[in-house]
Motif scaffolding. Structure first.
Motif, short mmCIF file in Angstrom:
data_model
loop_
_atom_site.label_atom_id
_atom_site.label_comp_id
_atom_site.label_asym_id
_atom_site.label_seq_id
_atom_site.Cartn_x
_atom_site.Cartn_y
_atom_site.Cartn_z
N LYS A 75 -41.13 52.89 -21.59
CA LYS A 75 -40.12 53.76 -20.99
C LYS A 75 -40.52 55.22 -21.16
O LYS A 75 -41.20 55.59 -22.12
N GLY A 127 -37.94 56.42 -16.48
CA GLY A 127 -38.91 55.66 -15.73
C GLY A 127 -39.51 54.57 -16.61
O GLY A 127 -39.29 54.52 -17.82
N SER A 128 -40.30 53.68 -15.99
CA SER A 128 -40.91 52.62 -16.78
C SER A 128 -42.24 52.18 -16.19
O SER A 128 -42.47 52.29 -14.98
N ASP A 151 -27.83 45.66 -10.89
CA ASP A 151 -28.12 46.42 -12.10
C ASP A 151 -26.87 47.09 -12.68
O ASP A 151 -26.05 47.65 -11.95
N ILE A 163 -27.10 53.77 -8.74
CA ILE A 163 -28.41 53.58 -9.36
C ILE A 163 -29.45 53.44 -8.25
O ILE A 163 -29.50 52.41 -7.56
N ARG A 165 -33.41 53.37 -7.38
CA ARG A 165 -34.67 53.13 -8.10
C ARG A 165 -35.84 53.08 -7.13
O ARG A 165 -35.74 52.53 -6.03
N PHE A 167 -39.74 51.88 -6.88
CA PHE A 167 -40.71 50.98 -7.48
C PHE A 167 -42.06 51.14 -6.80
O PHE A 167 -42.14 51.46 -5.61
N THR A 258 -30.07 49.54 -6.62
CA THR A 258 -30.10 48.24 -7.28
C THR A 258 -28.78 47.86 -7.94
O THR A 258 -28.66 46.75 -8.46
N GLU A 273 -41.66 52.20 -12.14
CA GLU A 273 -40.29 52.36 -11.63
C GLU A 273 -39.72 53.67 -12.14
O GLU A 273 -40.01 54.08 -13.27
N GLN A 274 -38.96 54.34 -11.29
CA GLN A 274 -38.25 55.56 -11.68
C GLN A 274 -36.81 55.45 -11.21
O GLN A 274 -36.55 55.12 -10.05
N THR A 275 -35.88 55.73 -12.11
CA THR A 275 -34.45 55.64 -11.81
C THR A 275 -33.87 57.03 -11.55
O THR A 275 -34.20 57.99 -12.25
#
Length: 313
Positions: A75, A127-128, A151, A163, A165, A167, A258, A273-275
Motif C-alpha cells: 500500500k 494506492g496498491s 467495495d 469510491i 478506482r 486499475f 467499485t 490500483e489507485q483509489t
C-alpha cells in the motif's frame, strides 16, 4: 448487467471475452461526457491504449517475496508519501516508493484528462501494488475478492463519498486479469439492504475512539459494509447471481466506481490500483449513487446524510 467501455477498439490480439458487453467510446471530444455517464450508470471504462509501464528496476517489485507475509498487497499513501505491507528489506526502498508515487501521478493525470468534471472534487486515497496471483489464494470469505462484492472499507468510512478506482494490469508475461461483473447495484441493494438492522446507537463514536475506524462510521458506511459482507457470505447468492466475464489484457487500464459495480477478481497477477473518493453531490447525476439508491429503498437512518459527512450511527 454491467458492461465494458473502451475509448478505442483494442487491437485484435487483445483477448477480450465475448461474454462481456462491450461498448466502444471513440477517442474524441465527447469521450469525457460519455465516460462520466457510463461510469455513473455502473459500467467499467477500459483504456487499452493507456498502459502504465514499469522500468526494468521496478519490475523487481513484481516478485511476491516483496510482500510482508501477512499482506496481499503493498500500500502507498500519496498524501503521506508512505508505504506499508512490504517485506522488511523493502520498507524503506526509495525505488518502491517512487514506483507507487509515479502510478498515483499517472492515475491522477488520467482522471483529469478523461473525467475533468470530477477533477476539482476528487480526493486522493491510497494506492496498491498487487504482485500475488489471485487464483488459488486462501482467504476468509470476507477478504476473498474472488467472490462477487461491492467495495466498502471497514476502517476507512467514506460517509457517502464514491469510491473511484483506477486499475492497471502490469503483468510482464502478458497474462490477462480475469474479472466477473454481477448485477446492477440497485438489484444488489434491494436484495440485501432489507436484511440489515440499523446501527446500534453510539457504535460509530465508540469505534472511532477505539481507533477501529479512521473516521466516524456513518449509517451509509454501516449499510454498505454489511452489504459487502452479506454478498460474500451468501453461498446461494454467489452460486446463482448473474454475471459476465471480462479479461483485462496486460498493458490495459480500467476505471470503475467499485462501490457500485458488483465485481470479483478470479485470476491474474501483477496489478496496480489507485483509489479516489468523490462526493456524491459532485456527480453528474447524484441519484445514481449508492447513497441515494439506499435512501430510495427506505433505509431510515440515511435520511439527511450528505456526501460531506454523516450522523453518528
Amino acid at each position: 448487467m454491467s458492461g465494458l467501455i473502451s475509448s478505442q477498439k483494442p487491437p485484435s490480439h487483445h483477448p477480450f471475452s465475448a461474454a462481456a458487453e462491450a461498448i466502444w467510446i471513440p477517442a474524441n471530444a465527447d469521450a469525457p461526457t460519455r465516460a462520466v455517464e457510463e461510469l455513473e450508470n455502473g459500467k467499467i471504462v477500459m483504456l487499452p491504449y493507456e498502459p502504465f509501464r514499469l522500468t526494468h528496476e521496478e519490475e523487481a517489485f513484481l516478485n511476491p517475496d516483496c510482500l510482508d507475509p501477512g499482506s496481499k498487497s503493498i500500500k502507498y499513501s500519496p498524501t503521506q508519501r508512505k508505504i506499508w505491507g512490504a517485506a522488511e528489506q523493502h520498507k524503506n526502498s526509495t525505488a518502491l516508493a517512487g514506483l507507487m508515487a509515479r502510478y498515483a501521478d499517472f492515475a491522477r493525470d488520467l482522471v483529469n484528462r478523461l473525467l475533468p468534471r470530477y477533477s476539482a472534487a476528487l480526493i486522493i486515497g491510497n494506492g496498491s501494488l498487487r504482485p500475488v496471483e489471485v487464483e488459488g489464494r486462501v482467504q476468509s470469505k470476507r477478504h476473498d475478492d474472488r467472490l462477487l462484492h461491492v467495495d466498502s472499507f471497514p476502517s476507512r468510512p467514506t460517509q457517502g463519498k464514491r469510491i473511484l478506482r483506477i486499475f492497471a494490469n502490469v503483468d510482464p508475461s502478458g497474462k490477462t486479469r480475469h474479472w466477473q461483473v454481477g448485477e446492477p447495484f440497485a438489484d444488489v441493494a434491494a436484495r440485501f439492504a432489507p436484511r440489515i438492522s440499523a446501527p446500534f446507537p453510539g457504535s460509530a463514536l465508540l469505534m472511532r475512539l477505539l481507533r477501529i475506524t479512521k473516521e466516524k462510521r456513518s449509517p451509509y458506511d454501516h449499510y454498505m459494509l454489511h452489504i459487502h459482507d452479506q454478498m460474500k457470505l451468501d453461498d446461494e447468492y454467489q452460486a446463482a447471481a448473474s454475471r459476465s466475464d471480462i479479461h483485462f489484457p496486460a498493458g490495459s487500464t480500467w476505471i470503475a466506481f467499485t462501490d457500485q459495480v458488483s465485481h470479483a477478481a478470479l485470476s491474474g497477477q501483477h496489478a496496480m490500483e489507485q483509489t479516489f473518493f468523490l462526493p456524491s453531490d459532485a456527480m453528474r447525476n447524484p441519484l445514481l449513487s449508492p447513497l441515494r439508491v439506499l435512501e430510495a429503498l427506505g433505509c431510515p437512518t440515511l435520511r439527511g446524510l450528505t456526501a460531506k459527512g454523516g450522523r453518528e450511527g
